[in-house]
Scaffold this motif. Structure first.
Motif, short mmCIF file in Angstrom:
data_model
loop_
_atom_site.label_atom_id
_atom_site.label_comp_id
_atom_site.label_asym_id
_atom_site.label_seq_id
_atom_site.Cartn_x
_atom_site.Cartn_y
_atom_site.Cartn_z
N VAL A 96 8.36 5.46 2.72
CA VAL A 96 8.50 6.10 4.03
C VAL A 96 7.56 7.30 4.14
N ASP A 97 7.51 8.13 3.11
CA ASP A 97 6.61 9.28 3.13
C ASP A 97 5.15 8.84 3.25
N GLU A 98 4.78 7.79 2.55
CA GLU A 98 3.41 7.26 2.65
C GLU A 98 3.11 6.81 4.07
N GLN A 99 4.05 6.10 4.69
CA GLN A 99 3.84 5.61 6.05
C GLN A 99 3.77 6.74 7.06
N ILE A 100 4.54 7.79 6.87
CA ILE A 100 4.46 8.97 7.74
C ILE A 100 3.07 9.59 7.63
N ASN A 101 2.59 9.72 6.41
CA ASN A 101 1.26 10.31 6.21
C ASN A 101 0.17 9.44 6.82
N ILE A 102 0.29 8.13 6.69
CA ILE A 102 -0.70 7.21 7.27
C ILE A 102 -0.72 7.35 8.79
#
Length: 83
Positions: free
Chosen positions: A10-16
């Protein structure tokens, strides 16, 4: 999938999604904003900080997944996560 694995994803997708807004500007705002809304809601849910809107979003998602047979009766998306 474990809860911590999902939190990392989830954190990776938010950053993307945030980076997409930075890189592509207004052309990508609606797409990135839609993704951010869902992933931010999911992060709050995983952190046990759900808003009323989050409860409604995940309730609706669970209803649809139950209706199409991906989840059974009272099962929820979050119930499938391993500790």
């Amino acid at each position: 999938m474990t809860k911590s694995d999902l939190q990392v994803y989830v954190d990776e997708q938010i950053n993307i999604a945030a980076q997409r807004i930075i890189d592509k500007g207004a052309v990508s705002d609606d797409l990135a904003s839609g993704r951010l809304n869902i992933f931010l809601s999911l992060r709050r849910s995983l952190d046990s900080k759900m808003t009323h809107e989050d409860l409604a979003i995940w309730g609706a998602i669970n209803d649809v997944l139950q209706q199409v047979g991906i989840l059974s009766g009272k099962e929820t998306v979050f119930a499938r996560l391993q500790a």
